[in-house]
Design a protein around this motif. Structure first.
Motif: not given
Length: 532
Positions: A242-253, A351-356
């Motif tokens: 999902s967009l949320q999971s991908r964003s969280a992962f890429l943010g962690a990287v 590992s994700s912004p609160s809005d996700l």
């Protein structure tokens, strides 16, 4: 004009007692009104009796590292006989109840419990994540500080990810499974990584009952180092996130790269395929395949300090799970099921912004590299542990080329040594310039004459075997010996043979090796000192 004295600083209020914390927890339980979380909630009077006992033990001078910490336990664990739980209560924790768990602790989406489904902490239309999700939701809602569950295919990591908390799945056998239903291993849920690590450390160690319990190897690594090498999956593996999971992962990287980690892409499809076998009818026949994948995984991880993955691909709804429970379970365990099958360890952190919404990432490591996973996870939670998870170890003080950023520091990092802080010696030590390559100082105790002062150095912690290997490769004129620090401690240190010091140049007035290097870089190697 009369000058009034400054107002005195207010005295900080003492932390709440265990008794007060239990009362506040039961008020919170009423406030959130989530009966689906609990199977058995202890009568408040019983929990208060335990809390009062903790407070009395503290007043009597007992050392209780978890004093007043509130704990929930998944229903597949017997509180009365579980070693993991008894070790927490011995450290001052108070158990307030048993949490909802699916049949036999094997359900990944947690919609088939005889006590009803447990929905996610922040979105009741979404699944909570796994068999131990009642325990995870209790932590996420702030009802308890810690929870103990189990983890076979991801039950300690999936609900942590979907409820925005920390989930720790240690190397199999480090925490005894005594008192738990058959499972892959014990898992810990916590509101912070530091608290989870502290609890895990107290729970760890053979108990003489669980035949599969294991102790730390003598060469265990205690740190990821400043420049860890981290593997991540390629873009093909991330298809379907999902967009949320991908964003969280890429943010962690991105956060790991910014911290200094060297991130490289690897192929992980074989690992994920092995994880998919866990619920297949032909799993027993595929054990050879699992063994081969295990060897490949260890070979791949031997080149890296850790593998970082999304914990889940998406966050299914309760309606989806009710209509297709097996399909949702397989979706949720895609990135987690292989870990126990291949005897690996993992830590999941938010590992994700609160809005996700709540999404986490997992740091997967070789067996017994648990602290490496915790160190990398700490980058994402912005925490700093003050002690390594494998508590046994030996301290070593260094003064010269083994300092951080100096030419020989890599030998400590390669040994898994952990930097634990700056130190100063007591009065009575000299620092001398030795004719070595690279240049190094020699530190010796003061003799009857000569300059002496308090010298600055660094303290590192190594496993026993790593310290022995380090000592075996230490070239002359260096030796290991005890040194007295300013507060009276006497750890081992890299010192200099007295005979070599006889003709060395005196550097004592610089007080630390880095100060001398700064002098040389700005003034040139003039008047370095006088012969010893």
């Amino acid at each position: 004009m009369t000058t009034l004295p400054p107002e005195p600083e207010p005295t900080p209020a003492p932390p709440p007692s265990a008794y007060q914390r239990v009362i506040a927890a039961y008020d919170r339980i009423v406030e959130v009104d989530r009966p689906d979380v609990w199977i058995t909630l202890r009568p408040v009077e019983d929990a208060l009796v335990d809390a009062k006992a903790v407070d009395e033990r503290l007043r009597a001078g007992a050392e209780l590292p978890l004093a007043g910490t509130l704990v929930a336990v998944a229903d597949v664990i017997d509180v009365a006989s579980a070693t993991s739980v008894s070790r927490l209560t011995a450290a001052g924790a108070v158990v307030i109840g048993k949490t909802n768990c699916d049949r036999f602790g094997s359900d990944l989406e947690h919609t088939r419990s005889p006590y009803g489904a447990v929905s996610a902490a922040l979105n009741t239309d979404r699944v909570s994540g796994s068999a131990s999700s009642g325990a995870a939701v209790a932590v996420a809602l702030g009802l308890v500080d810690l929870a103990v569950g189990t983890d076979t295919a991801g039950a300690g990591r999936v609900p942590a990810s979907l409820n925005g908390i920390v989930g720790l799945k240690p190397t199999l056998g480090l925490v005894p499974k005594t008192g738990a239903a058959p499972c892959g291993g014990i898992a810990v849920f916590a509101r912070s990584l530091t608290l989870g690590q502290r609890a895990l450390g107290l729970m760890t160690g053979p108990d003489g009952i669980d035949p599969l319990s294991r102790d730390w190897p003598p060469d265990v690594r205690l740190s990821a180092g400043d420049r860890p090498r981290v593997a991540i999956p390629g873009s093909g593996t991330l298809t379907g996130l999902s967009l949320q999971s991908r964003s969280a992962f890429l943010g962690a990287v991105s956060a790991l790269r910014a911290s200094g980690a060297r991130v490289e892409t690897v192929e992980v499809s074989a690992l994920l395929t092995v994880g998919g076998l866990i619920h297949d009818d032909g799993f027993t026949a595929d054990r050879v395949r699992v063994a081969e994948a295990g060897m490949l995984a260890l070979r791949m991880l031997s080149e890296y300090d850790a593998l970082v993955l999304p914990t889940v691909a998406d966050h299914p709804s309760v309606a989806e799970a009710l209509s297709d429970p097996d399909g949702v379970a397989k979706r949720l365990e895609r990135f987690t099921a292989f870990v126990n099958l291949l005897d690996l360890a993992a830590v999941t952190v938010p590992s994700s912004p609160s809005d996700l919404g709540p999404y986490g990432v997992s740091v997967v490591v070789r067996p017994f590299d648990d602290q490496v996973a915790i160190d990398l996870a700490a980058v994402l939670t912005d925490e700093q542990a003050d002690f390594p998870y494998p508590a046994p170890g030996a301290d070593l003080v260094v003064f010269g080329a083994h300092l951080r950023g100096q030419p020989l520091n890599g030998s400590l990092v390669a040994a898994g040594a952990r930097f634990t802080g700056l130190v100063r010696t007591g009065e009575g030590y000299r620092m001398l310039l030795l004719p070595t390559d690279p240049p190094q100082p020699g530190v010796v105790p003061v003799s009857a004459t000569g300059e002496h002062t308090m010298l600055s150095g660094e303290r590192w912690r190594l496993s026993p075997a790593a310290l022995g290997a380090f000592a075996a490769t230490l070239p002359a004129p260096f030796v290991l010996g005890r040194i007295r620090l300013e507060h009276g401690e006497t750890p081992l240190a890299v010192l200099c043979d007295q005979a070599a010091a006889a003709t060395a140049t005196e550097l004592t007035r610089y007080q630390c090796w880095r100060a001398y290097l700064r002098f040389v870089s700005t003034a040139g190697p003039r008047d370095l000192g006088r012969p010893a």
